[in-house]
Design a protein around this motif. Structure first.
Motif, PDB file in Angstrom:
ATOM      1  N   THR A 116       0.821  -1.211   0.000  1.00 39.42           N
ATOM      2  CA  THR A 116       0.000   0.000   0.000  1.00 39.42           C
ATOM      3  C   THR A 116       0.855   1.261   0.000  1.00 39.42           C
ATOM      4  O   THR A 116       0.563   2.205  -0.731  1.00 39.42           O
ATOM      5  CB  THR A 116      -0.933  -0.002   1.226  1.00 39.42           C
ATOM      6  OG1 THR A 116      -1.751  -1.174   1.170  1.00 39.42           O
ATOM      7  CG2 THR A 116      -1.824   1.225   1.243  1.00 39.42           C
ATOM      8  N   LYS A 152       2.235   1.787  -3.480  1.00 35.53           N
ATOM      9  CA  LYS A 152       1.175   2.220  -4.397  1.00 35.53           C
ATOM     10  C   LYS A 152       0.790   3.673  -4.140  1.00 35.53           C
ATOM     11  O   LYS A 152       0.576   4.444  -5.079  1.00 35.53           O
ATOM     12  CB  LYS A 152      -0.048   1.315  -4.239  1.00 35.53           C
ATOM     13  CG  LYS A 152       0.136  -0.071  -4.779  1.00 35.53           C
ATOM     14  CD  LYS A 152      -1.123  -0.894  -4.550  1.00 35.53           C
ATOM     15  CE  LYS A 152      -0.972  -2.306  -5.038  1.00 35.53           C
ATOM     16  NZ  LYS A 152      -2.166  -3.117  -4.773  1.00 35.53           N
ATOM     17  N   THR A 153       0.698   4.049  -2.872  1.00 36.54           N
ATOM     18  CA  THR A 153       0.337   5.421  -2.522  1.00 36.54           C
ATOM     19  C   THR A 153       1.412   6.395  -2.992  1.00 36.54           C
ATOM     20  O   THR A 153       1.107   7.429  -3.584  1.00 36.54           O
ATOM     21  CB  THR A 153       0.116   5.549  -1.005  1.00 36.54           C
ATOM     22  OG1 THR A 153      -0.927   4.655  -0.622  1.00 36.54           O
ATOM     23  CG2 THR A 153      -0.261   6.973  -0.621  1.00 36.54           C
ATOM     24  N   LEU A 203      -5.396   4.684  -6.349  1.00 32.23           N
ATOM     25  CA  LEU A 203      -6.345   4.168  -5.376  1.00 32.23           C
ATOM     26  C   LEU A 203      -5.629   3.914  -4.054  1.00 32.23           C
ATOM     27  O   LEU A 203      -4.508   3.432  -4.030  1.00 32.23           O
ATOM     28  CB  LEU A 203      -6.964   2.858  -5.873  1.00 32.23           C
ATOM     29  CG  LEU A 203      -7.757   2.926  -7.179  1.00 32.23           C
ATOM     30  CD1 LEU A 203      -8.237   1.537  -7.561  1.00 32.23           C
ATOM     31  CD2 LEU A 203      -8.935   3.871  -7.047  1.00 32.23           C
ATOM     32  N   ASP A 204      -6.334   4.229  -2.951  1.00 36.32           N
ATOM     33  CA  ASP A 204      -5.775   3.895  -1.644  1.00 36.32           C
ATOM     34  C   ASP A 204      -6.177   2.460  -1.291  1.00 36.32           C
ATOM     35  O   ASP A 204      -6.781   1.759  -2.100  1.00 36.32           O
ATOM     36  CB  ASP A 204      -6.210   4.898  -0.573  1.00 36.32           C
ATOM     37  CG  ASP A 204      -7.701   4.880  -0.270  1.00 36.32           C
ATOM     38  OD1 ASP A 204      -8.408   3.948  -0.726  1.00 36.32           O
ATOM     39  OD2 ASP A 204      -8.166   5.788   0.440  1.00 36.32           O
ATOM     40  N   GLU A 205      -5.841   2.016  -0.048  1.00 38.89           N
ATOM     41  CA  GLU A 205      -6.116   0.632   0.338  1.00 38.89           C
ATOM     42  C   GLU A 205      -7.605   0.314   0.403  1.00 38.89           C
ATOM     43  O   GLU A 205      -8.002  -0.844   0.386  1.00 38.89           O
ATOM     44  CB  GLU A 205      -5.445   0.301   1.677  1.00 38.89           C
ATOM     45  CG  GLU A 205      -5.944   1.104   2.857  1.00 38.89           C
ATOM     46  CD  GLU A 205      -5.225   2.436   3.031  1.00 38.89           C
ATOM     47  OE1 GLU A 205      -5.547   3.142   3.988  1.00 38.89           O
ATOM     48  OE2 GLU A 205      -4.368   2.798   2.218  1.00 38.89           O
ATOM     49  N   ASN A 206      -8.465   1.344   0.441  1.00 39.37           N
ATOM     50  CA  ASN A 206      -9.917   1.140   0.460  1.00 39.37           C
ATOM     51  C   ASN A 206     -10.546   1.284  -0.920  1.00 39.37           C
ATOM     52  O   ASN A 206     -11.760   1.244  -1.059  1.00 39.37           O
ATOM     53  CB  ASN A 206     -10.569   2.129   1.432  1.00 39.37           C
ATOM     54  CG  ASN A 206     -10.073   1.935   2.840  1.00 39.37           C
ATOM     55  OD1 ASN A 206      -9.961   0.802   3.308  1.00 39.37           O
ATOM     56  ND2 ASN A 206      -9.742   3.016   3.521  1.00 39.37           N
ATOM     57  N   GLY A 207      -9.718   1.487  -1.940  1.00 42.77           N
ATOM     58  CA  GLY A 207     -10.225   1.645  -3.298  1.00 42.77           C
ATOM     59  C   GLY A 207     -10.663   3.062  -3.619  1.00 42.77           C
ATOM     60  O   GLY A 207     -11.226   3.313  -4.675  1.00 42.77           O
ATOM     61  N   LYS A 208     -10.413   4.007  -2.719  1.00 41.17           N
ATOM     62  CA  LYS A 208     -10.776   5.407  -2.925  1.00 41.17           C
ATOM     63  C   LYS A 208      -9.729   6.078  -3.807  1.00 41.17           C
ATOM     64  O   LYS A 208      -8.534   5.868  -3.645  1.00 41.17           O
ATOM     65  CB  LYS A 208     -10.855   6.115  -1.573  1.00 41.17           C
ATOM     66  CG  LYS A 208     -11.183   7.581  -1.665  1.00 41.17           C
ATOM     67  CD  LYS A 208     -11.156   8.228  -0.292  1.00 41.17           C
ATOM     68  CE  LYS A 208     -11.218   9.728  -0.448  1.00 41.17           C
ATOM     69  NZ  LYS A 208     -10.817  10.429   0.762  1.00 41.17           N
ATOM     70  N   THR A 209     -10.180   6.899  -4.758  1.00 39.58           N
ATOM     71  CA  THR A 209      -9.260   7.621  -5.630  1.00 39.58           C
ATOM     72  C   THR A 209      -8.490   8.653  -4.818  1.00 39.58           C
ATOM     73  O   THR A 209      -9.069   9.402  -4.038  1.00 39.58           O
ATOM     74  CB  THR A 209     -10.018   8.325  -6.773  1.00 39.58           C
ATOM     75  OG1 THR A 209     -10.737   7.356  -7.514  1.00 39.58           O
ATOM     76  CG2 THR A 209      -9.062   9.065  -7.698  1.00 39.58           C
TER      77      THR A 209
END
Length: 113
Positions: free
Chosen positions: A86, A89-90, A100-106
Motif C-alpha cells: 500500500t 502504491k500510494t 487508489l488507496d487501500e480502500n479503493g478510494k481515488t
C-alpha cells in the motif's frame, strides 16, 4: 509433534516433482529443504544479513560470495514480481497522478486524507 502449515501451490508442486526423484515423502522433501536452508544460513561462507544489505544497496553486490549472489538473484526476482504494498502504491500515485488507496478510494497527488 506435527503441525499444519499453509504453503503456496507452486512450492508444493515443485516439492511433489522433487519427491518423485528423491524417493522422499512430500513432508520429508520439504523438511529436507528446510534443513539445507538452515545449514546454508549458518555457514560461515553465507550471510543472509549481507544479502539483505546488498538488496538495500548498503554493500556492493560484488562483495557477496557466489552462494550469496545466487540467493540475492532469487530474492530480487521475487521482489520484482511481488505485488507492491500500500505504501508503494500510494507513493507511486502521489508521484504520477490519481491512484487508489487501500480502500479503493481515488487519491490525487498531495492528498493527505
Amino acid at each position: 509433534m506435527s503441525r499444519f502449515v499453509n504453503m503456496s501451490d507452486e512450492i508444493v508442486g515443485i516439492a511433489e516433482n522433487e519427491m518423485l526423484i528423491s524417493g522422499r515423502s512430500l513432508a520429508g522433501q520439504i523438511e529436507f529443504w528446510a534443513k539445507i536452508g538452515r545449514a546454508i544460513e549458518r555457514s560461515p561462507q553465507f550471510s543472509y544479513e549481507r544479502i539483505k544489505a546488498a538488496l538495500s544497496a548498503q554493500i556492493a553486490y560484488d562483495d557477496l560470495t557466489f552462494q550469496e549472489q545466487e540467493v540475492f538473484h532469487e530474492e530480487l526476482t521475487e521482489a520484482l514480481w511481488a505485488e507492491p504494498g500500500t505504501a508503494t502504491k500510494t507513493l507511486y500515485a502521489q508521484l504520477t497522478g490519481p491512484g487508489l488507496d487501500e480502500n479503493g478510494k481515488t487519491i490525487f497527488p498531495g492528498d493527505q486524507s
